[in-house]
Design an enzyme around this catalytic site. Sequence first.
Site, PDB file in Angstrom:
ATOM      1  N   TYR A  89      -1.983  -1.141  10.328  1.00  0.00           N
ATOM      2  CA  TYR A  89      -2.044  -1.450   8.896  1.00  0.00           C
ATOM      3  C   TYR A  89      -0.816  -0.915   8.166  1.00  0.00           C
ATOM      4  CZ  TYR A  89      -3.655  -1.297   4.054  1.00  0.00           C
ATOM      5  OH  TYR A  89      -3.756  -1.441   2.687  1.00  0.00           O
ATOM      6  N   SER A 133       0.857  -1.186   0.000  1.00  0.00           N
ATOM      7  CA  SER A 133       0.000   0.000   0.000  1.00  0.00           C
ATOM      8  C   SER A 133       0.891   1.233   0.000  1.00  0.00           C
ATOM      9  CB  SER A 133      -0.895   0.028   1.239  1.00  0.00           C
ATOM     10  OG  SER A 133      -1.552   1.279   1.380  1.00  0.00           O
TER      11      SER A 133
END
Length: 257
Positions: A161, A148
């Site tokens: 995350y 990401s």
Amino acid sequence: MSGRGLLEGQVALITGAGGGIGRGIATRFAAEGAAVVLHCRTAVGAADEVARTVRKSGGRALVLQADLTDEGACRALVAGAAEWGGGRLTALVNNAGVQPTRELSGMTVADWRAVVDTNLSSVFACTQAAAEVMREQEGGGSVTHIASIEASHPAPLHAHYSASKAAVVTHARAAALEYGPFGVRVNTVSPGLIHREGLEEAWPEGVRRWERAAPAGRLGRPEDVGDACVFLASGLASWISGHDLVVDGGVSARPTW
């Protein structure tokens, strides 16, 4: 099936294939000629739907269910995929992941582990198992982790995350070093904001901010991530390993001052 046959003859395992990005990756792999193994944890119906779409287009698909927080389940998943592929597994895409929100000040170790075990430990276990298969076959293979842009640009409430995705990027580089001599390439794809059903209604201001910030002027599509993964698994990327391919419509290029 449409496509140029970039992955003709390949056998690919895509984890988390019942979700939006996983669906985009799986359908693009199949369109380019790969036989696809679609992993899911609970979204069996969604994964079955992807498999039916692939088969209707003339491709081969298999759905396998597994809890990737369990190391044994990761190894069994890879073994099942390779068995279905006639003893071969040429591509693995580690896409399965979770993205809960939690303030760092109130986060518990259990909260942290729930994300890290799913987003990072499963990547380690699946990659290790897949590399054992790939290193013994002619031509080796490729592994692609879905990371990401939050690996380098963390967002509020996403500490666990973002940290897990940063570790995924570094794992790929380390694995590229160690598995490269055996013909196994390892890379990451780092998406920006990818469209999913209901996103504009659930987060309208965030979507508007993204569209203003992105030079491309739009959200990403699951197929955009799929195209990047196809490239990295294909012969076009035969000399690319340990690389993080950012797929974010140019957002990361914007100055922060």
